[in-house]
Design a protein around this motif. Structure first.
Motif, PDB file in Angstrom:
ATOM      1  N   GLY A  94       0.824  -1.213   0.000  1.00 10.71           N
ATOM      2  CA  GLY A  94       0.000   0.000   0.000  1.00 10.71           C
ATOM      3  C   GLY A  94       0.852   1.255   0.000  1.00 10.71           C
ATOM      4  N   ARG A  95       1.906   1.212   0.806  1.00 15.21           N
ATOM      5  CA  ARG A  95       2.806   2.359   0.895  1.00 15.21           C
ATOM      6  C   ARG A  95       3.464   2.634  -0.461  1.00 15.21           C
ATOM      7  NH1 ARG A  95       7.448   2.033   5.368  1.00 15.21           N
ATOM      8  NH2 ARG A  95       8.035   0.365   3.961  1.00 15.21           N
ATOM      9  N   ALA A  96       3.685   1.568  -1.224  1.00 18.18           N
ATOM     10  CA  ALA A  96       4.255   1.741  -2.561  1.00 18.18           C
ATOM     11  C   ALA A  96       3.201   2.232  -3.557  1.00 18.18           C
ATOM     12  CB  ALA A  96       4.868   0.427  -3.034  1.00 18.18           C
ATOM     13  N   ILE A  97       2.000   1.648  -3.486  1.00 18.44           N
ATOM     14  CA  ILE A  97       0.944   1.994  -4.447  1.00 18.44           C
ATOM     15  C   ILE A  97       0.583   3.469  -4.392  1.00 18.44           C
ATOM     16  CG2 ILE A  97      -1.521   1.726  -4.963  1.00 18.44           C
ATOM     17  CD1 ILE A  97      -1.314  -1.141  -4.064  1.00 18.44           C
ATOM     18  N   VAL A  98       0.490   4.030  -3.163  1.00 16.09           N
ATOM     19  CA  VAL A  98       0.019   5.416  -3.036  1.00 16.09           C
ATOM     20  C   VAL A  98       0.957   6.406  -3.720  1.00 16.09           C
ATOM     21  CG1 VAL A  98      -1.362   5.075  -0.952  1.00 16.09           C
ATOM     22  CG2 VAL A  98       1.065   5.688  -0.738  1.00 16.09           C
ATOM     23  N   ARG A  99       2.162   5.984  -3.990  1.00 18.27           N
ATOM     24  CA  ARG A  99       3.089   6.869  -4.694  1.00 18.27           C
ATOM     25  C   ARG A  99       2.810   6.891  -6.200  1.00 18.27           C
ATOM     26  NH1 ARG A  99       7.274   8.392  -1.167  1.00 18.27           N
ATOM     27  NH2 ARG A  99       7.950   9.589  -2.951  1.00 18.27           N
ATOM     28  N   LYS A 100       1.898   6.037  -6.651  1.00 21.71           N
ATOM     29  CA  LYS A 100       1.544   5.937  -8.068  1.00 21.71           C
ATOM     30  C   LYS A 100       2.777   5.748  -8.956  1.00 21.71           C
ATOM     31  CE  LYS A 100      -2.811   8.370  -7.943  1.00 21.71           C
ATOM     32  NZ  LYS A 100      -3.637   9.414  -8.543  1.00 21.71           N
ATOM     33  N   PRO A 101       3.571   4.739  -8.675  1.00 21.61           N
ATOM     34  CA  PRO A 101       4.781   4.536  -9.460  1.00 21.61           C
ATOM     35  C   PRO A 101       4.448   4.021 -10.855  1.00 21.61           C
ATOM     36  CG  PRO A 101       4.444   2.678  -8.017  1.00 21.61           C
ATOM     37  CD  PRO A 101       3.361   3.672  -7.686  1.00 21.61           C
ATOM     38  N   GLU A 102       5.325   4.314 -11.798  1.00 23.49           N
ATOM     39  CA  GLU A 102       5.185   3.763 -13.155  1.00 23.49           C
ATOM     40  C   GLU A 102       5.689   2.334 -13.195  1.00 23.49           C
ATOM     41  OE1 GLU A 102       5.794   6.788 -16.686  1.00 23.49           O
ATOM     42  OE2 GLU A 102       7.524   6.727 -15.354  1.00 23.49           O
ATOM     43  N   VAL A 103       6.611   2.035 -12.308  1.00 23.50           N
ATOM     44  CA  VAL A 103       7.215   0.707 -12.272  1.00 23.50           C
ATOM     45  C   VAL A 103       7.264   0.222 -10.828  1.00 23.50           C
ATOM     46  CG1 VAL A 103       9.255  -0.678 -12.799  1.00 23.50           C
ATOM     47  CG2 VAL A 103       8.680   1.270 -14.251  1.00 23.50           C
ATOM     48  N   PHE A 104       6.890  -1.034 -10.642  1.00 24.86           N
ATOM     49  CA  PHE A 104       6.888  -1.664  -9.337  1.00 24.86           C
ATOM     50  C   PHE A 104       7.968  -2.724  -9.289  1.00 24.86           C
ATOM     51  CE2 PHE A 104       2.880  -0.693  -7.186  1.00 24.86           C
ATOM     52  CZ  PHE A 104       3.244  -1.039  -5.894  1.00 24.86           C
ATOM     53  N   LEU A 105       8.934  -2.570  -8.403  1.00 27.14           N
ATOM     54  CA  LEU A 105       9.983  -3.577  -8.282  1.00 27.14           C
ATOM     55  C   LEU A 105       9.761  -4.354  -6.993  1.00 27.14           C
ATOM     56  CD1 LEU A 105      13.068  -1.344  -9.176  1.00 27.14           C
ATOM     57  CD2 LEU A 105      11.651  -2.698 -10.732  1.00 27.14           C
ATOM     58  N   MET A 106       9.811  -5.672  -7.074  1.00 26.77           N
ATOM     59  CA  MET A 106       9.601  -6.481  -5.874  1.00 26.77           C
ATOM     60  C   MET A 106      10.694  -7.524  -5.748  1.00 26.77           C
ATOM     61  SD  MET A 106       5.526  -6.868  -5.809  1.00 26.77           S
ATOM     62  CE  MET A 106       5.273  -6.417  -7.497  1.00 26.77           C
ATOM     63  N   ASP A 107      11.301  -7.565  -4.572  1.00 24.03           N
ATOM     64  CA  ASP A 107      12.402  -8.489  -4.326  1.00 24.03           C
ATOM     65  C   ASP A 107      11.972  -9.536  -3.311  1.00 24.03           C
ATOM     66  OD1 ASP A 107      14.785  -9.771  -4.185  1.00 24.03           O
ATOM     67  OD2 ASP A 107      15.965  -8.032  -3.587  1.00 24.03           O
ATOM     68  N   GLU A 108      11.585 -10.689  -3.800  1.00 21.66           N
ATOM     69  CA  GLU A 108      11.129 -11.797  -2.949  1.00 21.66           C
ATOM     70  C   GLU A 108      10.177 -11.321  -1.853  1.00 21.66           C
ATOM     71  OE1 GLU A 108      13.241 -15.104  -2.528  1.00 21.66           O
ATOM     72  OE2 GLU A 108      14.926 -14.586  -3.838  1.00 21.66           O
ATOM     73  N   PRO A 109       9.120 -10.594  -2.221  1.00 19.39           N
ATOM     74  CA  PRO A 109       8.291  -9.984  -1.177  1.00 19.39           C
ATOM     75  C   PRO A 109       7.523 -11.005  -0.342  1.00 19.39           C
ATOM     76  CG  PRO A 109       7.232  -9.737  -3.300  1.00 19.39           C
ATOM     77  CD  PRO A 109       8.600 -10.317  -3.568  1.00 19.39           C
ATOM     78  N   LEU A 110       7.408 -12.234  -0.820  1.00 21.26           N
ATOM     79  CA  LEU A 110       6.588 -13.217  -0.104  1.00 21.26           C
ATOM     80  C   LEU A 110       7.410 -14.235   0.676  1.00 21.26           C
ATOM     81  CD1 LEU A 110       3.893 -13.953  -2.855  1.00 21.26           C
ATOM     82  CD2 LEU A 110       4.057 -12.043  -1.261  1.00 21.26           C
ATOM     83  N   SER A 111       8.735 -14.087   0.632  1.00 23.72           N
ATOM     84  CA  SER A 111       9.564 -15.180   1.155  1.00 23.72           C
ATOM     85  C   SER A 111       9.488 -15.336   2.676  1.00 23.72           C
ATOM     86  CB  SER A 111      11.011 -14.996   0.713  1.00 23.72           C
ATOM     87  OG  SER A 111      11.510 -13.796   1.234  1.00 23.72           O
ATOM     88  N   ASN A 112       9.028 -14.291   3.377  1.00 23.25           N
ATOM     89  CA  ASN A 112       8.904 -14.426   4.836  1.00 23.25           C
ATOM     90  C   ASN A 112       7.543 -14.936   5.283  1.00 23.25           C
ATOM     91  OD1 ASN A 112      11.492 -13.650   5.405  1.00 23.25           O
ATOM     92  ND2 ASN A 112      10.979 -11.491   5.633  1.00 23.25           N
ATOM     93  N   LEU A 113       6.664 -15.214   4.344  1.00 20.51           N
ATOM     94  CA  LEU A 113       5.307 -15.638   4.695  1.00 20.51           C
ATOM     95  C   LEU A 113       5.211 -17.162   4.714  1.00 20.51           C
ATOM     96  CD1 LEU A 113       3.294 -13.145   2.475  1.00 20.51           C
ATOM     97  CD2 LEU A 113       4.055 -12.832   4.832  1.00 20.51           C
ATOM     98  N   ASP A 114       4.261 -17.676   5.482  1.00 16.44           N
ATOM     99  CA  ASP A 114       4.093 -19.132   5.473  1.00 16.44           C
ATOM    100  C   ASP A 114       3.443 -19.570   4.162  1.00 16.44           C
ATOM    101  OD1 ASP A 114       1.213 -19.201   5.674  1.00 16.44           O
ATOM    102  OD2 ASP A 114       1.449 -18.647   7.774  1.00 16.44           O
ATOM    103  N   ALA A 115       3.494 -20.881   3.904  1.00 22.27           N
ATOM    104  CA  ALA A 115       3.126 -21.409   2.585  1.00 22.27           C
ATOM    105  C   ALA A 115       1.708 -21.023   2.175  1.00 22.27           C
ATOM    106  CB  ALA A 115       3.284 -22.925   2.582  1.00 22.27           C
ATOM    107  N   LYS A 116       0.785 -21.094   3.093  1.00 22.84           N
ATOM    108  CA  LYS A 116      -0.620 -20.839   2.774  1.00 22.84           C
ATOM    109  C   LYS A 116      -0.827 -19.375   2.366  1.00 22.84           C
ATOM    110  CE  LYS A 116      -5.152 -21.232   4.842  1.00 22.84           C
ATOM    111  NZ  LYS A 116      -5.735 -20.947   6.156  1.00 22.84           N
ATOM    112  N   LEU A 117      -0.223 -18.497   3.155  1.00 17.32           N
ATOM    113  CA  LEU A 117      -0.343 -17.068   2.892  1.00 17.32           C
ATOM    114  C   LEU A 117       0.352 -16.691   1.588  1.00 17.32           C
ATOM    115  CD1 LEU A 117      -1.650 -14.736   4.275  1.00 17.32           C
ATOM    116  CD2 LEU A 117       0.433 -14.361   5.584  1.00 17.32           C
ATOM    117  N   ARG A 118       1.447 -17.384   1.323  1.00 12.20           N
ATOM    118  CA  ARG A 118       2.203 -17.107   0.106  1.00 12.20           C
ATOM    119  C   ARG A 118       1.341 -17.384  -1.120  1.00 12.20           C
ATOM    120  NH1 ARG A 118       7.080 -19.406   1.819  1.00 12.20           N
ATOM    121  NH2 ARG A 118       6.710 -21.293   0.646  1.00 12.20           N
TER     122      ARG A 118
END
Ligand code: ADP
Ligand code: ADP
Length: 226
Positions: free
Chosen positions: A146-170
């Motif tokens: 959300g903090r990234a979206i509100v900036r209205k970026p033209e490009v979204f870069l994500m670096d393993e954003p889900l790796s700390n989540l458990d399998a189900k949540l991932r």
């Protein structure tokens, strides 16, 4: 238009290590591009060079029609979300999302509208007054998005954003990121070493190994699925 062009990009770190070698890559406007490959192959370095957080040693980097080799991160209209999402612990969800916008002197009413909209998209509109420690891992990850979206970026870069989540949540968040990409209609570049993530989320996949690009293709071709 937020097409990315990487032309003969090299990264040689100060200790002499050649981490990214002659990378040539076009990422189309509104594409969901995955960078995949084993640990240490240069994915994060590539992402950080796109963001401007790491200087390129040689080559040309273009965002849209602009050569950005010497453009500061804050002037690139890019947002980056990491695996350790680093929310400000003493601030509410609302204030976490508002912080960057306030620094950019965006009017309060506009900030309010943007947060309202992003919070609805991410289903965190009931959590705006909470502190990060009162949130689950998945909720925190959504706030970081959300903090990234509100900036209205033209490009979204994500670096393993889900790796700390458990399998189900991932699995759940994978589906949400696909939905988010469809709703925002912006360019996504997503780093993972997880083959399932790459296969299910990307419109195209770029396979890296030892600092070079081995292959760029659609998921079916890469993973040989009929
Ligand atoms: P990946 O994201 O694919 O795991 P990285 O881009 O983080 O790989 O790292 C690529 C290579 O560059 C690795 O071998 C890593 O050890 C090295 N590296 C990363 N940062 C630095 C640095 N600041 N100085 C020297 N070598 C680095
Ligand atoms: P400022 O912090 O600049 O005075 P505002 O007057 O917009 O900002 O809001 C005061 C505080 O109220 C904000 O910093 C935020 O913590 C909280 N706040 C404002 N709007 C909301 C909202 N929709 N949901 C939750 N908290 C909010």
């Amino acid at each position: 238009m937020a097409k990315l062009e990487l032309r003969n990009i090299n990264k040689i770190y100060e200790n002499g290590f050649h981490a990214v070698k002659d990378v040539d890559l076009d990422i189309e406007d509104k594409e969901f591009m995955i960078l995949v490959g084993p640990s240490g192959c240069g994915k994060t370095t590539t992402l950080r060079m796109i963001a401007g957080l790491e200087e390129i040693s040689s080559g040309d980097m273009k965002i849209g029609d602009h050569l950005v080799n010497d453009v500061a991160p804050k002037d690139r209209n890019i947002a980056m979300v990491f695996q350790n999402y680093a929310l400000y612990p003493h601030m509410s969800v609302y204030d976490n999302m508002a912080f960057g916008l306030k620094l950019s002197k965006i009017p309060k009413t506009e900030i309010h509208e943007r947060i309202d909209k992003a919070a609805k998209i991410l289903d965190i509109d009931q959590l705006l007054t909470r502190k990060p420690k009162q949130l689950s891992g998945g909720q925190r990850q959504r706030v970081a998005l959300g903090r990234a979206i509100v900036r209205k970026p033209e490009v979204f870069l994500m670096d393993e954003p889900l790796s700390n989540l458990d399998a189900k949540l991932r699995i759940q968040m994978r589906a949400e990121l696909i939905r988010l990409h469809n709703e925002l209609r912006t360019t996504f570049v997503y780093v993972t070493h997880d083959q399932t993530e790459a296969m299910t989320m990307g419109t195209r996949i770029c396979v890296m190994n030892n600092g070079i690009i081995q292959q760029v293709s659609d998921p079916k071709t890469i993973y040989n699925k009929p």
